[in-house]
Design an enzyme around this catalytic site. Sequence first.
Site, short mmCIF file in Angstrom:
data_model
loop_
_atom_site.label_atom_id
_atom_site.label_comp_id
_atom_site.label_asym_id
_atom_site.label_seq_id
_atom_site.Cartn_x
_atom_site.Cartn_y
_atom_site.Cartn_z
N PRO A 1 0.88 -1.34 0.11
CA PRO A 1 -0.14 -0.10 -0.13
C PRO A 1 0.92 1.32 0.05
CG PRO A 1 -0.88 -1.63 1.49
CD PRO A 1 0.44 -2.09 1.19
N GLU A 2 0.76 1.97 -1.03
CA GLU A 2 1.53 3.22 -1.26
C GLU A 2 0.31 4.10 -1.35
OE1 GLU A 2 4.53 3.36 -4.06
OE2 GLU A 2 5.10 1.25 -3.88
N LYS B 1 0.85 7.45 3.34
CA LYS B 1 0.37 6.15 3.50
C LYS B 1 -0.32 5.93 4.72
CE LYS B 1 4.67 4.68 1.39
NZ LYS B 1 5.86 4.21 1.58
N ARG C 1 16.45 -1.90 -1.75
CA ARG C 1 15.19 -2.47 -2.18
C ARG C 1 15.33 -2.75 -3.68
NH1 ARG C 1 13.65 -4.02 1.76
NH2 ARG C 1 12.96 -2.77 3.56
#
Length: 262
Positions: free
Chosen positions: A2-3, A59, A250
């Site tokens: 979820p962004e 967020k 990442r």
Amino acid sequence: MPELPDVEAFKRTVDATALHQRVERVSVTDDRALGKTSRKSLQRKLKGRRFTSTCRRGKYLFLATDGSPVLVLHFGMTGYPEYGSEEESEPQHSRLVVHFDNGYRLAYVCQRMLGRVDLATDAEGFLTEMGIGPDAMGISREEFISRLEGRRGAVKSALMNQGTVAGLGNIYCDEVLFQAGVHPKTQRRDLSHSTLARLHSVMRRVLRTAIRRNSDVDRLPASYLIPRREAGESCPKCGTRIRRMKVNQRGTYYCPRCQRKK
DNA sequence: AGTACCACCTGACGGC
DNA sequence: TGCCGTCAGGTGGTAC
């Protein structure tokens, strides 16, 4: 994952379903999902209240009540809210369930337990305490540029930092950099004023597009990188093989031809 | 103020 | 079949 666009979709779901009903009972099925608040506090403070409105920053999703408490939801990477009838079985991995007086309930589902539920007295104070910056959809061009100008290091790191600008995660950050034609490891100091301005407008355009498509990856434009975050995929703009590297530990995808390092 | 690295956490997946 | 390492990713903490 979820962004910002995902949380915006969650907000709309909650707005359309869970407002204005009296909270009868709150059940916490896993205390690890709680931030600074406690099970007892959540139960005591939410009981009898109604959610009146929601707001989103980055967020984070805030559910205001007709009393003083604000329910704070952060979704980690696998979280989402789910509204449904008490007659349906609760979703798997529900960590918090708010039961309403109309036979429905709002579940906070979070499989990997990277999200957090909290209670605050006001959203603004909570955000300040957490050091969360202005929302990526609301930030003006001038403020975006001046905030980024205060940073050094790789541009991706700066964009991912929620204190600088709130809402971009790993995936949308890569998308913004791809659409702007900026290599993720470009040093911020090597970005011109006009490139920063472009990043601002691209960021807003990408997020607005994702929000309009309800954050559904399958409905994103064909020119987007997001559906191609896999080994062997090619660039939707030039056909070059997409590369993968690590930035900030990442997985980072980019097109070596469209995103030349400065 | 950066970066590096670890930890949290669960489930999927590849290798043997 | 099943065990094991690795990866995914938002965040936070520590060390340098």
